[in-house]
Each structure stands twice: as C-alpha cells, then as structure tokens.
Design a protein around this motif. Structure first.
Motif, PDB file in Angstrom:
ATOM      1  N   THR A 140      38.387 -15.855  25.854  1.00 18.57           N
ATOM      2  CA  THR A 140      37.139 -15.852  26.622  1.00 18.57           C
ATOM      3  C   THR A 140      37.131 -14.746  27.667  1.00 18.57           C
ATOM      4  O   THR A 140      38.169 -14.320  28.160  1.00 18.57           O
ATOM      5  CB  THR A 140      36.922 -17.206  27.334  1.00 18.57           C
ATOM      6  OG1 THR A 140      37.936 -17.383  28.342  1.00 18.57           O
ATOM      7  CG2 THR A 140      36.983 -18.363  26.347  1.00 18.57           C
ATOM      8  N   ASP A 141      35.924 -14.326  27.996  1.00 22.59           N
ATOM      9  CA  ASP A 141      35.758 -13.321  29.045  1.00 22.59           C
ATOM     10  C   ASP A 141      34.363 -13.471  29.623  1.00 22.59           C
ATOM     11  O   ASP A 141      33.471 -14.056  28.998  1.00 22.59           O
ATOM     12  CB  ASP A 141      35.949 -11.913  28.480  1.00 22.59           C
ATOM     13  CG  ASP A 141      36.285 -10.896  29.567  1.00 22.59           C
ATOM     14  OD1 ASP A 141      37.474 -10.781  29.926  1.00 22.59           O
ATOM     15  OD2 ASP A 141      35.355 -10.243  30.079  1.00 22.59           O
ATOM     16  N   LEU A 142      34.190 -12.933  30.814  1.00 23.71           N
ATOM     17  CA  LEU A 142      32.877 -12.944  31.453  1.00 23.71           C
ATOM     18  C   LEU A 142      31.944 -11.909  30.845  1.00 23.71           C
ATOM     19  O   LEU A 142      30.736 -12.114  30.764  1.00 23.71           O
ATOM     20  CB  LEU A 142      33.053 -12.672  32.950  1.00 23.71           C
ATOM     21  CG  LEU A 142      31.804 -12.591  33.820  1.00 23.71           C
ATOM     22  CD1 LEU A 142      31.057 -13.915  33.827  1.00 23.71           C
ATOM     23  CD2 LEU A 142      32.194 -12.207  35.246  1.00 23.71           C
ATOM     24  N   SER A 143      32.506 -10.799  30.381  1.00 29.57           N
ATOM     25  CA  SER A 143      31.720  -9.651  29.941  1.00 29.57           C
ATOM     26  C   SER A 143      31.312  -9.770  28.475  1.00 29.57           C
ATOM     27  O   SER A 143      32.167  -9.784  27.583  1.00 29.57           O
ATOM     28  CB  SER A 143      32.514  -8.359  30.141  1.00 29.57           C
ATOM     29  OG  SER A 143      31.898  -7.274  29.495  1.00 29.57           O
ATOM     30  N   GLU A 144      30.011  -9.802  28.217  1.00 28.37           N
ATOM     31  CA  GLU A 144      29.521  -9.818  26.844  1.00 28.37           C
ATOM     32  C   GLU A 144      29.858  -8.508  26.134  1.00 28.37           C
ATOM     33  O   GLU A 144      30.128  -8.493  24.930  1.00 28.37           O
ATOM     34  CB  GLU A 144      28.012 -10.052  26.825  1.00 28.37           C
ATOM     35  CG  GLU A 144      27.605 -11.467  27.241  1.00 28.37           C
ATOM     36  CD  GLU A 144      26.117 -11.700  27.137  1.00 28.37           C
ATOM     37  OE1 GLU A 144      25.368 -10.706  26.928  1.00 28.37           O
ATOM     38  OE2 GLU A 144      25.690 -12.861  27.260  1.00 28.37           O
ATOM     39  N   ARG A 145      29.843  -7.420  26.863  1.00 31.20           N
ATOM     40  CA  ARG A 145      30.168  -6.123  26.263  1.00 31.20           C
ATOM     41  C   ARG A 145      31.609  -6.098  25.773  1.00 31.20           C
ATOM     42  O   ARG A 145      31.888  -5.648  24.651  1.00 31.20           O
ATOM     43  CB  ARG A 145      29.933  -5.005  27.274  1.00 31.20           C
ATOM     44  CG  ARG A 145      30.198  -3.607  26.721  1.00 31.20           C
ATOM     45  CD  ARG A 145      29.857  -2.541  27.735  1.00 31.20           C
ATOM     46  NE  ARG A 145      30.656  -2.654  28.944  1.00 31.20           N
ATOM     47  CZ  ARG A 145      30.584  -1.806  29.962  1.00 31.20           C
ATOM     48  NH1 ARG A 145      29.716  -0.805  29.917  1.00 31.20           N
ATOM     49  NH2 ARG A 145      31.344  -1.961  31.025  1.00 31.20           N
ATOM     50  N   SER A 146      32.538  -6.609  26.578  1.00 37.86           N
ATOM     51  CA  SER A 146      33.938  -6.657  26.161  1.00 37.86           C
ATOM     52  C   SER A 146      34.115  -7.574  24.958  1.00 37.86           C
ATOM     53  O   SER A 146      34.878  -7.263  24.025  1.00 37.86           O
ATOM     54  CB  SER A 146      34.812  -7.140  27.321  1.00 37.86           C
ATOM     55  OG  SER A 146      34.850  -6.182  28.352  1.00 37.86           O
ATOM     56  N   LEU A 147      33.447  -8.704  24.963  1.00 35.88           N
ATOM     57  CA  LEU A 147      33.554  -9.650  23.852  1.00 35.88           C
ATOM     58  C   LEU A 147      33.013  -9.053  22.555  1.00 35.88           C
ATOM     59  O   LEU A 147      33.537  -9.324  21.467  1.00 35.88           O
ATOM     60  CB  LEU A 147      32.822 -10.945  24.188  1.00 35.88           C
ATOM     61  CG  LEU A 147      33.496 -11.828  25.241  1.00 35.88           C
ATOM     62  CD1 LEU A 147      32.553 -12.947  25.679  1.00 35.88           C
ATOM     63  CD2 LEU A 147      34.802 -12.423  24.716  1.00 35.88           C
ATOM     64  N   HIS A 148      31.977  -8.250  22.657  1.00 32.68           N
ATOM     65  CA  HIS A 148      31.423  -7.593  21.469  1.00 32.68           C
ATOM     66  C   HIS A 148      32.476  -6.698  20.822  1.00 32.68           C
ATOM     67  O   HIS A 148      32.631  -6.691  19.585  1.00 32.68           O
ATOM     68  CB  HIS A 148      30.190  -6.778  21.870  1.00 32.68           C
ATOM     69  CG  HIS A 148      29.534  -6.060  20.731  1.00 32.68           C
ATOM     70  ND1 HIS A 148      28.819  -6.707  19.748  1.00 32.68           N
ATOM     71  CD2 HIS A 148      29.489  -4.730  20.413  1.00 32.68           C
ATOM     72  CE1 HIS A 148      28.362  -5.831  18.869  1.00 32.68           C
ATOM     73  NE2 HIS A 148      28.756  -4.623  19.257  1.00 32.68           N
ATOM     74  N   ILE A 149      33.201  -5.974  21.638  1.00 30.45           N
ATOM     75  CA  ILE A 149      34.289  -5.127  21.125  1.00 30.45           C
ATOM     76  C   ILE A 149      35.399  -5.993  20.543  1.00 30.45           C
ATOM     77  O   ILE A 149      35.927  -5.712  19.456  1.00 30.45           O
ATOM     78  CB  ILE A 149      34.829  -4.226  22.247  1.00 30.45           C
ATOM     79  CG1 ILE A 149      33.752  -3.255  22.719  1.00 30.45           C
ATOM     80  CG2 ILE A 149      36.083  -3.469  21.788  1.00 30.45           C
ATOM     81  CD1 ILE A 149      34.109  -2.482  23.980  1.00 30.45           C
ATOM     82  N   ALA A 150      35.743  -7.059  21.253  1.00 31.81           N
ATOM     83  CA  ALA A 150      36.837  -7.933  20.803  1.00 31.81           C
ATOM     84  C   ALA A 150      36.551  -8.538  19.443  1.00 31.81           C
ATOM     85  O   ALA A 150      37.439  -8.604  18.575  1.00 31.81           O
ATOM     86  CB  ALA A 150      37.066  -9.029  21.845  1.00 31.81           C
TER      87      ALA A 150
END
Length: 278
Positions: A140-150
């Motif tokens: 999990t992460d706060l950033s939707e942008r980071s999650l998209h990459i993940a």
C-alpha cells in the motif's frame, strides 16, 4: 529568500492553510509531517514552478484543483530500490520466514510500498524460500501515481545490475534475470511474481487497520512524521499484527521510548526487527 522559505515566520500561517485545505478537499493529511520535510518539499515545489512567494503559490494552488493535485504528487518520495539494505532481506530469509504463521496462508503488509520494488523483492524471496506456501503481500501507498507504476512492475533496465548485486547480497542464489523479461530499456517483472501481490491505496495517517498480518514492513516512512504521528502510526502497525508477528522498520527509525514499545521485543536492534508480544 524568506518569501520562498516555507517555514519563515511570515509563511507559516500560509502553510497551515494549505495543508488544511489539502486535508479538507483530498483527505490527505500532511499536517503532522515533520517541519523539515514540509519545508523542503514546499520550497522545492515553489521554486520548480517559478512562484515568487509562498503566498503566491498557496493562492494559486487553492484556486486550481489540478495544480493542487500536482502539489500533492510532489509530496510523494518514490525513492526505493529492490532488496534495499540487503542484510534486512537476508534476515527475512534466514530468520523471519521460518517464524511466519504455520498455516498454509501467511499475510504480509508492505506499508508505504512506493513504486513496488520492496513488494517484488519479498515476492522473490517467498518464492525461493517457501515455494509451496501461500503468502499474500498487501502493498500500500498514499500515492496513486506510485501505485500505478508498482502495478505494472516495469523498471528501467539499467537498474538491474545494482538490483542483481543486492539480490545476491541478500542470499539469493538464482539467476536474477530469470525474474524479469527485458526490452531495450525496461525490465518487466514476471507475472507469477505479481500473482500474490495486492496493490492498494492506504493512508497511514487517517486510515485504520484492514487485516491481521504475520509480517509488516514499514521502512523509511516514519522519518517523515513528527513524534506524535510516529507514535500514532506505530500503534496502527501494532494493532495490525497478529500476536508473535514481525515488524520491520527503516534503519533510522525506532520505537524506543514510544508507548507501543511495550508491545514488542527486539529480534535485531541493528536491523530494526521487532516481534509483537504473544
């Protein structure tokens, strides 16, 4: 100089107003992040976007939703890599995995997973050390942008040499290139490593626990919070672990002198590995 310094006396009320509006409009709470972190990120954003003052920046952000979202994206710090601190992952291999729940299903939480490198590192280790065991990792992460990459699991190919060295230092013995396919510029993590990963947005500041875990990694996240918020988040992590579960923090983070400290015993003080009392 003061006009662009976020925590000069004249700018502090503006910063408070900005963070309050981010929380009210977007539900993202940065109000108890450390002053050093906030000052650095806000000042950097103002300079990058050519604002002449913090006042000008705040007025612009509050009048433009897209600019405000861009500011929030800038608060994310996707600085991570696979097998970061190999000694920690070596200890996970040798000592932590044998302590996981004896049931066929073990649950792991990578809290503050950024762009996913930690989660994929765990997936590789679990595949090697417990090939017959069902281990689900919630990343999990706060950033939707980071999650998209993940979720894509696509990383720059030039990073693979360093990741391979870290993998070997963590006790890996396989050919690391077997875990991804490559084109001219990118490495694409194999689909089977993504199969037991669940990527989702979660806010450690305002969201509650959502499962009971055998292992939680929350590394290099607490350092961005003030002391009160650190203690709040550690309480959340403690409440999210099963009795006997394992918590791993970053090498500059500690639960010493915090109230939740009584819930844990040290397994490795140097590597910041703790076990919840049974």
């Amino acid at each position: 100089m003061d006009a662009l310094f976020a925590h000069s006396p004249g700018n502090e009320p503006l910063v408070v107003e900005l963070l309050q509006e981010v929380y009210r409009r977007l539900g993202l709470d940065y109000r108890n992040y450390s002053q050093t972190f906030l000052s650095r990120r806000i000042t950097a954003f103002a300079r990058k976007n050519n604002f002449d003052s913090i006042d000008e920046m705040v007025r612009s952000l509050l009048a433009n939703e897209r600019e405000l979202e861009s500011f929030v994206d800038s608060m994310s710090l996707p600085t991570t890599r696979m097998f970061r601190d190999p000694a920690v992952f070596k200890e996970i291999r040798e000592s932590v995995i044998p302590m996981l729940s004896e049931t066929q299903l073990a649950k792991v939480w990578s809290a503050g997973c950024s762009t996913g490198e930690e989660a994929y590192s765990l997936s590789i280790i679990f595949k090697e050390e417990q090939p017959g065991k069902k281990i689900v990792t919630f990343a999990t992460d706060l950033s939707e942008r980071s999650l998209h990459i993940a979720k894509k699991g696509i990383y720059q190919l030039r990073r693979m040499r360093a990741y391979t060295a870290a993998y070997l230092a963590s006790g890996g013995t396989a050919d690391f290139s077997d875990y991804y396919t490559a084109d001219d510029e990118n490495a694409i993590i194999n689909a089977d490593l993504r199969g037991n990963l669940v990527f989702a947005q979660h806010n450690l500041v305002i969201d509650s626990t959502f499962n009971e875990f055998d292992l939680i990694l929350c590394r290099n996240v607490l350092i961005y919070f003030n002391r009160a918020l650190q203690e709040q988040v550690v309480n959340l992590l403690a409440n999210s672990l099963r009795p006997g579960g394992i918590l791993i923090l970053g090498d500059k983070e500690s639960i010493r002198s915090m109230a939740p400290r009584q819930n844990f015993v040290d397994l490795d003080r140097t590597l910041r590995i703790f076990q919840k009392a049974q």
